[in-house]
Design a protein around this motif. Sequence first.
Motif, short mmCIF file in Angstrom:
data_model
loop_
_atom_site.label_atom_id
_atom_site.label_comp_id
_atom_site.label_asym_id
_atom_site.label_seq_id
_atom_site.Cartn_x
_atom_site.Cartn_y
_atom_site.Cartn_z
N PHE B 24 0.82 -1.22 0.00
CA PHE B 24 0.00 0.00 0.00
C PHE B 24 0.85 1.27 0.00
CE2 PHE B 24 -3.74 -2.52 0.80
CZ PHE B 24 -4.77 -1.73 0.33
N VAL B 25 1.91 1.26 0.80
CA VAL B 25 2.70 2.50 0.86
C VAL B 25 3.81 2.54 -0.19
CG1 VAL B 25 2.18 2.81 3.31
CG2 VAL B 25 4.34 1.73 2.63
N PRO B 27 3.95 3.31 -3.35
CA PRO B 27 4.15 4.51 -4.17
C PRO B 27 5.01 5.54 -3.43
CG PRO B 27 1.83 3.91 -4.17
CD PRO B 27 2.51 3.00 -3.18
N TRP B 28 4.70 5.72 -2.15
CA TRP B 28 5.48 6.70 -1.39
C TRP B 28 6.93 6.24 -1.24
CZ3 TRP B 28 7.72 5.97 3.53
CH2 TRP B 28 8.47 7.08 3.95
N ILE B 29 7.12 4.92 -0.98
CA ILE B 29 8.50 4.44 -0.79
C ILE B 29 9.32 4.67 -2.05
CG2 ILE B 29 9.92 2.37 -0.43
CD1 ILE B 29 7.94 1.45 1.61
N GLY B 31 8.77 6.93 -4.35
CA GLY B 31 8.98 8.37 -4.45
C GLY B 31 10.03 8.84 -3.47
N PHE B 32 9.98 8.28 -2.27
CA PHE B 32 10.92 8.66 -1.22
C PHE B 32 12.35 8.35 -1.66
CE2 PHE B 32 13.03 7.25 2.84
CZ PHE B 32 13.22 8.51 3.35
#
Lengths: 299, 305
Positions: B24-25, B27-29, B31-32
């Motif tokens: 779930f997270v 995309p953020w990882i 991007g991070f």
Amino acid sequence: MMATEAARMRAQRGDRRGVLLRRAAGRVVLYLIVFVLGLIFLLPFLWMLSTSLKNDAQTYVVPPIWIPNPMRFSNYLEALTTYPFGLYATNTLKIAIPSVVGTVISCAVVAYGFSRFRWRLRDPLFYICLATMMIPYQVVMIPLFIIFRNLNWINKFWPLIVPAFFGSPYFIFLLRQFFMTIPQDLSDAAKIDGCNELRTMWSVILPLAKPALAVVALFTVMGAWNDFMGPLIYINDPKMFPIALGLQNMRQTFTSVKRTLVWPYLMAASSATIAPILVLFFFTQRTFIEGIAITGIKG
Amino acid sequence: MATAVARRSAARKELSADLKGMLFVSPWILGFVGFTVYPIAASLYYSFMRYDVIRKPAYIGLENYITLFTRDERFRVVMGNTLYIVIFGVPLGLVTAFLLAELLNQNMRFRPLFRTIFFIPSIVPVVASAMVWLWVYNTQHGVINSILIGMGMRAIPFLSSPVLAKPSLILIRCWAQGGAMVIFLAALQDVPRSLYDAALVDGAGALARFRHITIPMTTPAILFVLITDLIDAFQQFTFPYLLTGGGPVDSTEFYGIYLYHNAFQFFKMGYASAMAWILFIVIVVFTVLVFRTSARWVYYGGATE
């Protein structure tokens, strides 16, 4: 005995009148302050509107006039066609629409993962995500510019769109705060009905979170409309200018060449740039202000 | 036997939850890693290089940092300008926002209207409001100066005097405080009425109530706004870039502007990266300092946070 009683009552009545009087005076002062301050805050905009309807003679007269007579409405048409503002607006939408789609989807999914079920690295990762809000843009700006340049993405909208698909910490935080307020029972019920997480998110949580998603969409649209630094770095072809760069470009070429109606045109173009944002704001005012308040209080 | 199986299945369940969470997270990882971790590391790397984008980066060790701190006169001016905004602009903006919120928190008619009026400056596109202020501040024909000239007084060189340029920018900052104002207003509305009633019974005056109830009860919001404003003030770019371009005589050449000039005008990418890293460290230090002191002045309504 009777006399003192009467005197006391008289004094009390006088007192009450004094209190009422003082309170009324307080109200008058309050309204006066708010009214004057309101006027001061609006003054730049009133001056902008006023100038946008003037001709040169009216613009440069001392002392200034607020309501020009006659009003030169044609400034708007002329200003917005001297420079291709239709094209600028289209370019802005070409950036804004994909950014909204990307931001809403990615932030909703990530915020869901950070709030609706437990797993081991959830909280540490979330704190890292929050901490990244502190990182100044300047630290990532140069390497990102070099990457996008190597990808041949200069004078393309990609550098302004693609990052939107990878979540933005501020919106992830905002949505997570909102998701946390939705009772766990609803998710449990959906699970019993055989929904997996993705399905629960899609058919239970997201419909309930529409107001918060609207805030994210709204802020993203406004962000794209207002963004100046991003386009400044990545876009230098005037045909690709979004509205912010277009307006700045107009000013630079306008004020450097001697010509008529410089300020009336600039103010007309500025008003036209502001108008869509104001319309959007008036229709969504409540959502908007609540969205900001969420992040401030619960943060 | 049975417990071992149960334990193993519990472990498997936990692992699958972890996997699901990471998914779930993700995309953020991604991007991070791609848009935060790598660029931060890369800009540290570039900060030890001489790099003009066209030629390959050349290693020069600490040269950029040494030049910044010992030889670059302009850098010292830029630091001073930036601190000026941080020390004067941030508190003034915060106080303005707070007083506006307190004013709007009074019981009065047309409150939504006035809230909207005070809020609007903060949502208007910066380029447009910069244009408008440029015209308001215009030395000959701006609204303020043409009134002054009309009354036979001297015009105020808002943006063309090195002394006045920074205060003029701070004034705009105070004008565009809508976001902070809304946060403060929400915080003020959360202060329990009963506290004020109790204080009134005890005979506390308006000032005492403001000092001993309003302020302590809104300190979490004040902390939030203070930190976001500080971070923002160190990086400020758009308004000064558009209004003064750093002038007159470098009086508004702020950190963000000087960095931009180095990177995209002089193409000294390595030098600008060193500047970025210094900024990064300064911001972290300031934020940590504010947080450290916050235990002493922020009141969390009795909750043990």
